[in-house]
Design a protein around this motif. Structure first.
Motif, short mmCIF file in Angstrom:
data_model
loop_
_atom_site.label_atom_id
_atom_site.label_comp_id
_atom_site.label_asym_id
_atom_site.label_seq_id
_atom_site.Cartn_x
_atom_site.Cartn_y
_atom_site.Cartn_z
N MET A 1 -2.99 -10.11 24.85
CA MET A 1 -2.38 -9.05 24.08
C MET A 1 -1.05 -9.55 23.51
SD MET A 1 -2.92 -5.64 26.31
CE MET A 1 -3.37 -4.44 25.13
N SER A 2 -0.74 -9.04 22.37
CA SER A 2 0.50 -9.47 21.74
C SER A 2 1.60 -8.44 22.01
CB SER A 2 0.30 -9.66 20.24
OG SER A 2 0.09 -8.41 19.64
N LEU A 3 2.82 -8.83 21.75
CA LEU A 3 3.99 -7.98 21.96
C LEU A 3 3.98 -6.80 21.00
CD1 LEU A 3 6.63 -7.67 23.52
CD2 LEU A 3 7.74 -9.00 21.72
N VAL A 4 3.42 -6.96 19.82
CA VAL A 4 3.37 -5.90 18.82
C VAL A 4 2.52 -4.73 19.30
CG1 VAL A 4 2.66 -5.34 16.45
CG2 VAL A 4 3.75 -7.53 16.94
N THR A 5 1.44 -4.99 20.00
CA THR A 5 0.59 -3.90 20.49
C THR A 5 1.22 -3.19 21.70
OG1 THR A 5 -0.67 -5.44 21.86
CG2 THR A 5 -1.54 -4.95 19.66
N LEU A 6 2.02 -3.87 22.46
CA LEU A 6 2.66 -3.28 23.64
C LEU A 6 3.95 -2.52 23.29
CD1 LEU A 6 2.24 -6.07 26.32
CD2 LEU A 6 1.00 -3.93 26.14
N LEU A 7 4.54 -2.80 22.14
CA LEU A 7 5.82 -2.22 21.76
C LEU A 7 5.81 -0.68 21.74
CD1 LEU A 7 8.68 -2.99 21.01
CD2 LEU A 7 7.99 -2.96 18.62
N PRO A 8 4.81 -0.01 21.15
CA PRO A 8 4.82 1.46 21.18
C PRO A 8 4.78 2.03 22.60
CG PRO A 8 3.23 0.67 19.57
CD PRO A 8 3.72 -0.52 20.32
N PHE A 9 4.05 1.41 23.48
CA PHE A 9 3.97 1.88 24.87
C PHE A 9 5.31 1.70 25.59
CE2 PHE A 9 -0.49 0.78 23.94
CZ PHE A 9 -1.04 2.04 24.10
N ILE A 10 5.98 0.60 25.32
CA ILE A 10 7.28 0.35 25.94
C ILE A 10 8.30 1.39 25.46
CG2 ILE A 10 9.20 -1.30 26.05
CD1 ILE A 10 7.05 -3.53 25.91
N VAL A 11 8.29 1.68 24.16
CA VAL A 11 9.20 2.68 23.61
C VAL A 11 8.91 4.05 24.20
CG1 VAL A 11 9.85 3.90 21.48
CG2 VAL A 11 9.62 1.40 21.48
N LEU A 12 7.64 4.42 24.34
CA LEU A 12 7.26 5.71 24.91
C LEU A 12 7.71 5.84 26.36
CD1 LEU A 12 5.72 8.36 24.44
CD2 LEU A 12 3.67 7.21 25.23
N ILE A 13 7.51 4.82 27.14
CA ILE A 13 7.93 4.84 28.54
C ILE A 13 9.45 4.93 28.64
CG2 ILE A 13 8.03 3.45 30.66
CD1 ILE A 13 5.17 2.48 29.93
N GLY A 14 10.17 4.22 27.78
CA GLY A 14 11.63 4.29 27.77
C GLY A 14 12.13 5.68 27.43
N ALA A 15 11.51 6.32 26.44
CA ALA A 15 11.92 7.68 26.05
C ALA A 15 11.65 8.66 27.18
CB ALA A 15 11.17 8.10 24.79
N MET A 16 10.52 8.54 27.85
CA MET A 16 10.21 9.44 28.98
C MET A 16 11.22 9.24 30.11
SD MET A 16 6.04 9.24 28.96
CE MET A 16 5.92 9.81 30.62
N PHE A 17 11.62 8.00 30.36
CA PHE A 17 12.60 7.72 31.40
C PHE A 17 13.94 8.38 31.07
CE2 PHE A 17 16.11 4.99 32.82
CZ PHE A 17 15.97 5.13 34.19
N LEU A 18 14.38 8.27 29.81
CA LEU A 18 15.67 8.86 29.42
C LEU A 18 15.64 10.38 29.50
CD1 LEU A 18 16.65 6.58 26.41
CD2 LEU A 18 17.63 6.60 28.71
N MET A 19 14.51 10.99 29.12
CA MET A 19 14.42 12.46 29.18
C MET A 19 14.44 12.96 30.62
SD MET A 19 11.89 13.67 26.11
CE MET A 19 10.63 12.44 26.28
N THR A 20 13.70 12.34 31.50
CA THR A 20 13.68 12.79 32.89
C THR A 20 15.02 12.53 33.57
OG1 THR A 20 12.73 10.68 33.60
CG2 THR A 20 11.19 12.47 33.15
N ARG A 21 15.71 11.48 33.16
CA ARG A 21 17.01 11.18 33.73
C ARG A 21 18.04 12.25 33.37
NH1 ARG A 21 20.73 6.37 31.82
NH2 ARG A 21 22.52 6.79 33.15
N SER A 22 18.06 12.70 32.10
CA SER A 22 19.02 13.74 31.69
C SER A 22 18.67 15.08 32.33
CB SER A 22 19.07 13.86 30.17
OG SER A 22 17.87 14.38 29.67
N ALA A 23 17.39 15.40 32.48
CA ALA A 23 17.00 16.66 33.13
C ALA A 23 17.40 16.64 34.60
CB ALA A 23 15.50 16.87 32.98
#
Length: 164
Positions: A1-23
């Motif tokens: 797998m290339s980094l380009v295909t994993l990038l959207p998943f990494i961004v999604l996981i990062g956003a979920m982490f930031l949202m749960t952290r602020s809550a």
């Protein structure tokens, strides 16, 4: 797998982490606020009722809602612990002296009016003479008086002059 295909998943996981952290941070602040309640504090429940804390237990709070009215609430039902000034303003209608706290928008109210300001205001009231006024009032010798009067009247064109 290339980094380009994993990038959207990494961004999604990062956003979920930031949202749960602020809550989680907001939940901790609310729990700390409820733990800091003391008898005599003014509070607002999540239902919008204002009362004074009478007694604080581990999971419950006894509130004094008026003369002879004591209510037992869960600690989680306390929406906000109010400052004394805010509680008195809302419940008793006692206003804090805000005039001593207000800073004026400009310094004009802090200084006394002086003569130079009056002189500047008087000079602003005078009309500015651009010199064209004299020419319009006195028609030149070459132009007959009848033609000078017609220049003062508005000229009309083919029908559209009255429409705005």
């Amino acid at each position: 797998m290339s980094l380009v295909t994993l990038l959207p998943f990494i961004v999604l996981i990062g956003a979920m982490f930031l949202m749960t952290r602020s809550a989680k941070k907001k939940q901790q602040q609310a729990a700390q606020m409820r733990n800091d309640m003391q008898p005599g504090s003014g509070v607002r429940t999540i239902g919008g009722m204002y009362a004074t804390v009478k007694e604080v237990n581990e999971d419950t709070v006894l509130l004094d809602a008026g003369p002879g009215v004591d209510l037992l609430f869960a600690k989680n039902a306390i929406g906000a612990v109010l400052s004394d000034d805010e509680y008195n303003r809302i419940v008793h209608g006692i206003e804090h002296d805000l005039k001593s706290d207000v800073v004026p928008d400009d310094a004009s109210s802090l200084t006394e009016p002086d003569e130079s300001a009056d002189a500047a205001a008087a000079s602003d009231e005078k009309a500015v003479d651009l010199g064209k006024k004299d020419e319009a009032e006195e028609p030149s010798e070459e132009v007959p008086a009848a033609e000078a009067k017609t220049d003062d009247e508005p000229k009309k064109t083919d029908g559209d002059s009255d429409a705005k």
